[in-house]
Scaffold this motif. Structure first.
Motif, PDB file in Angstrom:
ATOM      1  N   LEU A 105       8.450   6.390  19.663  1.00 11.64           N
ATOM      2  CA  LEU A 105       9.408   5.939  18.660  1.00 11.64           C
ATOM      3  C   LEU A 105       9.173   6.602  17.306  1.00 11.64           C
ATOM      4  N   GLN A 106       7.915   6.913  17.004  1.00 11.41           N
ATOM      5  CA  GLN A 106       7.571   7.449  15.691  1.00 11.41           C
ATOM      6  C   GLN A 106       8.270   8.772  15.405  1.00 11.41           C
ATOM      7  N   LYS A 107       8.612   9.541  16.446  1.00 13.06           N
ATOM      8  CA  LYS A 107       9.258  10.846  16.229  1.00 13.06           C
ATOM      9  C   LYS A 107      10.592  10.731  15.510  1.00 13.06           C
ATOM     10  N   PHE A 108      11.186   9.535  15.540  1.00  8.80           N
ATOM     11  CA  PHE A 108      12.456   9.324  14.853  1.00  8.80           C
ATOM     12  C   PHE A 108      12.269   8.938  13.387  1.00  8.80           C
ATOM     13  N   PHE A 109      11.033   8.587  13.009  1.00  8.03           N
ATOM     14  CA  PHE A 109      10.786   8.014  11.688  1.00  8.03           C
ATOM     15  C   PHE A 109       9.858   8.906  10.856  1.00  8.03           C
ATOM     16  N   PRO A 110      10.012   8.895   9.541  1.00  8.01           N
ATOM     17  CA  PRO A 110       9.049   9.599   8.692  1.00  8.01           C
ATOM     18  C   PRO A 110       7.745   8.819   8.605  1.00  8.01           C
ATOM     19  N   LYS A 111       6.666   9.503   8.233  1.00  7.17           N
ATOM     20  CA  LYS A 111       5.407   8.796   8.008  1.00  7.17           C
ATOM     21  C   LYS A 111       5.580   7.820   6.857  1.00  7.17           C
ATOM     22  N   CYS A 112       4.919   6.687   6.968  1.00  2.03           N
ATOM     23  CA  CYS A 112       5.036   5.686   5.914  1.00  2.03           C
ATOM     24  C   CYS A 112       3.732   5.597   5.132  1.00  2.03           C
ATOM     25  N   ARG A 113       3.838   5.043   3.942  1.00  5.93           N
ATOM     26  CA  ARG A 113       2.643   4.765   3.139  1.00  5.93           C
ATOM     27  C   ARG A 113       2.625   3.287   2.795  1.00  5.93           C
ATOM     28  N   ALA A 114       1.446   2.795   2.481  1.00  9.97           N
ATOM     29  CA  ALA A 114       1.301   1.372   2.139  1.00  9.97           C
ATOM     30  C   ALA A 114       1.791   1.114   0.718  1.00  9.97           C
ATOM     31  N   LEU A 115       2.462   0.015   0.538  1.00  8.59           N
ATOM     32  CA  LEU A 115       2.918  -0.403  -0.780  1.00  8.59           C
ATOM     33  C   LEU A 115       1.745  -0.858  -1.644  1.00  8.59           C
ATOM     34  N   THR A 116       1.839  -0.604  -2.936  1.00 10.02           N
ATOM     35  CA  THR A 116       0.853  -1.137  -3.872  1.00 10.02           C
ATOM     36  C   THR A 116       1.227  -2.578  -4.217  1.00 10.02           C
ATOM     37  N   GLY A 117       0.299  -3.295  -4.797  1.00 12.18           N
ATOM     38  CA  GLY A 117       0.579  -4.661  -5.214  1.00 12.18           C
ATOM     39  C   GLY A 117       1.718  -4.741  -6.207  1.00 12.18           C
ATOM     40  N   GLU A 118       1.764  -3.788  -7.137  1.00 20.15           N
ATOM     41  CA  GLU A 118       2.833  -3.754  -8.136  1.00 20.15           C
ATOM     42  C   GLU A 118       4.185  -3.507  -7.489  1.00 20.15           C
ATOM     43  N   GLU A 119       4.220  -2.641  -6.474  1.00 20.18           N
ATOM     44  CA  GLU A 119       5.477  -2.364  -5.779  1.00 20.18           C
ATOM     45  C   GLU A 119       5.956  -3.577  -4.993  1.00 20.18           C
ATOM     46  N   ILE A 120       5.034  -4.314  -4.411  1.00 19.80           N
ATOM     47  CA  ILE A 120       5.405  -5.528  -3.688  1.00 19.80           C
ATOM     48  C   ILE A 120       6.076  -6.525  -4.632  1.00 19.80           C
TER      49      ILE A 120
END
Length: 383
Positions: A105-120
């Motif tokens: 499934l990952q081949k359809f999606f870009p790599k993700c990064r974790a959100l920072t506390g401020e972004e949450i």
């Protein structure tokens, strides 16, 4: 349902407004919109509606007026896709943690990064702002989308949320993101404005959001004053909400997630809506009159029978003829990609003022879709 009928600027189009006017005139009690994204930089698909400021609020007022004709309630479903966004749709995918999907499934999606506390914290504020704007535009309520593998669902999942701060770990901490969104939305809209939550009964994946955890979260939401809980289930990894992998005994009962709703009815007083699987008037009445659920969700049927509530009320229709849309191409069929496209084509027909085509060939649907948009269109369809 994700209508994908917004303008190129992610605003309500004439087709979208006509679609909801048609449904309202068809006798619906409560219409819940498809995804309205809270951030223009975080789209589930290119034709999502986005509401993040009041710059074009007049268009949203027209949508609200159309969808509330005939005494119908129109609730805006507000959402953030997190990492469940296909390649080419946004510049960056974010998530609770930098955990990829399974390789197939990952081949359809870009790599993700974790959100920072401020972004949450910023995203929580965006949910609240979108809810406030929806209320100002004349929508009757809002629904927070916490199901189907989107960002809130990702926070709830032990598989996708590996954080070690206050947003991860125990189910209490994983629930915190949804909890704070609900509190912020309620603070902006007040006590008299309906706030609903759509949530999975389970993710149906190993180490995912479980039924036990779902019960805990729903009880907490009920105690907080949530007006309605809509029960669904599954994610793009396991698309159970489309009827895939449903046991024969469950199919016979029609509603895919009715057993979870029954357990909830014994343990909480919060109104419950069950969506997915209802195909007969008898099945709907059975669920309602026996107190298994308070609301019946009929999304796909309404794409084929836009006046279905009125037909049921007038006893003009007893059974719906809906079949799974299969092409014979496993890559598309296993993830229900063509099914979503087929139903979106029906919504587009209604939006153009035309009648749906219940017998429309899935293969012809596939051919026309690829002819118009190219094969990459299946990397842009959402649930």
């Amino acid at each position: 349902m994700s209508e994908a009928l917004a303008t190129e600027d992610n605003l309500p189009s004439d087709k979208l407004i006509r679609l909801y006017r048609t449904w309202a005139r068809g006798g619906a009690g409560v219409l819940v919109t498809g995804n309205v994204m809270v951030d223009r930089k975080a789209l589930g698909e290119r034709r999502n509606v986005v509401l993040e400021n009041d710059r074009h609020l007049t268009l949203f007022k027209k949508w609200a007026e159309a969808g509330t004709e005939n005494g119908t309630h129109l609730w805006m479903q507000i959402n953030h896709p997190g990492k469940q966004v296909f390649k080419g749709v946004v510049d960056e995918a974010v998530a609770p943690s930098a955990v990829p999907f399974e390789p197939s499934l990952q081949k359809f999606f870009p790599k993700c990064r974790a959100l920072t506390g401020e972004e949450i914290t910023a995203i929580i504020k965006k949910f609240a702002e979108t809810a406030r704007l929806a209320q100002n535009a004349g929508f009757s309520g809002v629904q927070i989308h916490a199901a189907h593998g989107y960002l809130v669902s990702q926070f709830l999942s032990n598989k996708h949320n590996r954080r070690t701060d206050e947003w991860g770990g125990s189910i209490k901490n994983r629930f915190r993101f949804l909890q704070e969104i609900y509190k912020a939305v309620r603070a902006e809209t007040g006590e008299g404005f309906p706030v609903s939550v759509k949530i999975n009964s389970a993710d149906f994946i190993k180490s995912g959001f479980s039924e036990h955890e779902s019960l805990y979260v729903i009880k907490e939401l009920a105690d907080m004053g949530t007006d309605l809980i809509e029960i669904s289930g599954g994610t793009y990894e396991k698309p159970e909400m489309t009827g895939r992998n449903i046991k024969p005994s469950t199919a016979k009962r029609e509603a895919y997630f009715i057993e979870h709703a029954e357990r909830l009815k014994k343990e909480t007083d919060v109104p419950i809506a069950v969506t997915g699987g209802f195909r007969t008037k008898e099945g709907m009445e059975e669920a309602l009159f026996r107190g298994k659920t308070d609301f019946i969700g009929i999304a796909r049927p309404m794409a084929v029978y836009p006046a279905l509530p009125q037909l049921l009320k007038e006893n003009k229709l007893q059974k719906l003829t809906l079949t799974q849309k299969k092409t014979g191409i496993s890559l598309l069929d296993d993830h229900a990609m063509l099914e979503l496209t087929w139903y979106s084509q029906q919504l587009a027909r209604i939006g153009k003022g035309k009648r749906p085509k219940p017998a429309f060939s899935p293969l012809l649907s596939l051919f026309l879709t690829v002819l118009k948009n190219g094969s990459e269109v299946f990397q842009k369809r959402r649930v």
